[in-house]
Design a protein around this motif. Structure first.
Motif, PDB file in Angstrom:
ATOM      1  N   ASP A  66      -5.876  24.887  39.791  1.00 42.20           N
ATOM      2  CA  ASP A  66      -5.693  23.437  40.253  1.00 42.20           C
ATOM      3  C   ASP A  66      -3.912  23.012  39.953  1.00 42.20           C
ATOM      4  O   ASP A  66      -3.258  23.996  39.478  1.00 42.20           O
ATOM      5  CB  ASP A  66      -6.483  22.559  39.142  1.00 42.20           C
ATOM      6  CG  ASP A  66      -6.394  22.976  37.538  1.00 42.20           C
ATOM      7  OD1 ASP A  66      -5.308  23.373  37.345  1.00 42.20           O
ATOM      8  OD2 ASP A  66      -7.183  22.528  36.738  1.00 42.20           O
ATOM      9  N   ASP A  67      -3.826  21.918  39.853  1.00 40.54           N
ATOM     10  CA  ASP A  67      -2.184  21.504  39.623  1.00 40.54           C
ATOM     11  C   ASP A  67      -1.667  21.681  38.184  1.00 40.54           C
ATOM     12  O   ASP A  67      -0.409  21.816  38.235  1.00 40.54           O
ATOM     13  CB  ASP A  67      -1.966  20.006  40.023  1.00 40.54           C
ATOM     14  CG  ASP A  67      -2.111  19.676  41.395  1.00 40.54           C
ATOM     15  OD1 ASP A  67      -2.054  20.770  42.351  1.00 40.54           O
ATOM     16  OD2 ASP A  67      -2.630  18.588  41.957  1.00 40.54           O
ATOM     17  N   ALA A  68      -2.677  21.727  37.369  1.00 45.26           N
ATOM     18  CA  ALA A  68      -2.204  21.855  35.922  1.00 45.26           C
ATOM     19  C   ALA A  68      -1.826  23.319  35.553  1.00 45.26           C
ATOM     20  O   ALA A  68      -1.551  23.727  34.484  1.00 45.26           O
ATOM     21  CB  ALA A  68      -3.245  21.477  35.043  1.00 45.26           C
ATOM     22  N   THR A  69      -2.364  24.375  36.579  1.00 44.33           N
ATOM     23  CA  THR A  69      -2.111  25.790  36.131  1.00 44.33           C
ATOM     24  C   THR A  69      -1.072  26.287  37.154  1.00 44.33           C
ATOM     25  O   THR A  69      -0.827  26.154  38.159  1.00 44.33           O
ATOM     26  CB  THR A  69      -3.561  26.606  36.639  1.00 44.33           C
ATOM     27  OG1 THR A  69      -4.631  25.867  35.794  1.00 44.33           O
ATOM     28  CG2 THR A  69      -3.256  28.105  36.089  1.00 44.33           C
ATOM     29  N   ALA A  70       0.006  27.013  36.419  1.00 48.97           N
ATOM     30  CA  ALA A  70       1.078  27.621  37.000  1.00 48.97           C
ATOM     31  C   ALA A  70       1.440  29.027  36.487  1.00 48.97           C
ATOM     32  O   ALA A  70       1.672  29.111  35.331  1.00 48.97           O
ATOM     33  CB  ALA A  70       2.390  26.624  36.665  1.00 48.97           C
ATOM     34  N   GLY A  71       1.317  29.801  37.317  1.00 50.03           N
ATOM     35  CA  GLY A  71       1.570  31.455  36.827  1.00 50.03           C
ATOM     36  C   GLY A  71       0.533  31.807  35.974  1.00 50.03           C
ATOM     37  O   GLY A  71       0.874  32.449  35.183  1.00 50.03           O
ATOM     38  N   GLY A  72      -0.830  31.334  36.041  1.00 50.90           N
ATOM     39  CA  GLY A  72      -1.857  31.757  35.096  1.00 50.90           C
ATOM     40  C   GLY A  72      -1.877  31.061  33.755  1.00 50.90           C
ATOM     41  O   GLY A  72      -2.520  31.551  32.993  1.00 50.90           O
ATOM     42  N   GLN A  73      -1.033  30.043  33.779  1.00 49.60           N
ATOM     43  CA  GLN A  73      -1.112  29.214  32.487  1.00 49.60           C
ATOM     44  C   GLN A  73      -1.217  27.751  32.706  1.00 49.60           C
ATOM     45  O   GLN A  73      -0.688  27.176  33.585  1.00 49.60           O
ATOM     46  CB  GLN A  73       0.385  29.364  31.901  1.00 49.60           C
ATOM     47  CG  GLN A  73       0.891  30.651  31.404  1.00 49.60           C
ATOM     48  CD  GLN A  73       2.430  30.680  30.789  1.00 49.60           C
ATOM     49  OE1 GLN A  73       3.129  29.934  31.124  1.00 49.60           O
ATOM     50  NE2 GLN A  73       2.379  31.378  29.772  1.00 49.60           N
ATOM     51  N   PHE A  74      -2.149  27.276  31.893  1.00 52.86           N
ATOM     52  CA  PHE A  74      -2.452  25.718  31.923  1.00 52.86           C
ATOM     53  C   PHE A  74      -1.492  25.174  31.288  1.00 52.86           C
ATOM     54  O   PHE A  74      -0.940  25.482  30.076  1.00 52.86           O
ATOM     55  CB  PHE A  74      -3.730  25.420  31.159  1.00 52.86           C
ATOM     56  CG  PHE A  74      -3.854  24.240  30.633  1.00 52.86           C
ATOM     57  CD1 PHE A  74      -4.633  23.433  31.880  1.00 52.86           C
ATOM     58  CD2 PHE A  74      -3.685  23.447  29.473  1.00 52.86           C
ATOM     59  CE1 PHE A  74      -5.072  21.963  31.586  1.00 52.86           C
ATOM     60  CE2 PHE A  74      -3.987  22.286  29.537  1.00 52.86           C
ATOM     61  CZ  PHE A  74      -4.694  21.409  30.525  1.00 52.86           C
ATOM     62  N   MET A  75      -0.757  24.115  31.902  1.00 50.34           N
ATOM     63  CA  MET A  75       0.367  23.326  31.359  1.00 50.34           C
ATOM     64  C   MET A  75      -0.208  21.829  31.060  1.00 50.34           C
ATOM     65  O   MET A  75      -0.688  21.087  32.101  1.00 50.34           O
ATOM     66  CB  MET A  75       1.432  23.189  32.518  1.00 50.34           C
ATOM     67  CG  MET A  75       1.966  24.554  33.219  1.00 50.34           C
ATOM     68  SD  MET A  75       2.626  25.723  31.768  1.00 50.34           S
ATOM     69  CE  MET A  75       4.199  24.747  31.957  1.00 50.34           C
TER      70      MET A  75
END
Length: 121
Positions: A66-75
């Motif tokens: 989803d949009d909250a995940t970048a590069g395998g990390q939840f932001m």
């Protein structure tokens, strides 16, 4: 919170290394190594969102897509900002609370956290 770390533990008034947890460190602090009031405001915003959502600012999350995940990390900030953009910021509140919270207060707290994390608070 971020703190100045010197080889002699606080023996000098300037920072030689930045020590802290990613997600709580203001980008400008990481870039410059200088602690300011704005870096404390950023850290407070990250903490406020963590309390309201029940998740750390950055977490490993290989499964999410989803949009909250970048590069395998939840932001966390991306998660809350996504809810705010959709007009459902109260949806970012920790699901474990169920309906045991005041939606107006949750809205205020989440907006406060986002404001603190903004580059120009």
């Amino acid at each position: 919170m971020a703190r100045n770390h010197t080889p002699r533990m606080w023996s000098a008034p300037w920072a030689t290394h930045v020590v802290g947890t990613m997600g709580y460190l203001a980008p400008k602090l990481v870039r410059t190594g200088r602690v300011t009031t704005l870096s404390d405001v950023f850290t407070f915003g990250a903490f406020v969102l963590e309390v309201a959502r029940g998740r750390r600012p950055i977490e490993e999350d290989d499964d999410a897509d989803d949009d909250a995940t970048a590069g395998g990390q939840f932001m966390l900030v991306n998660w809350v900002l996504g809810h705010w953009c959709k007009g459902s910021i109260a949806g970012a509140v920790d699901a474990r609370l169920g309906s045991e919270f005041d939606a107006a207060e949750a809205d205020l707290v989440l907006r406060l956290g986002l404001a603190c994390l903004h580059p120009l608070p």
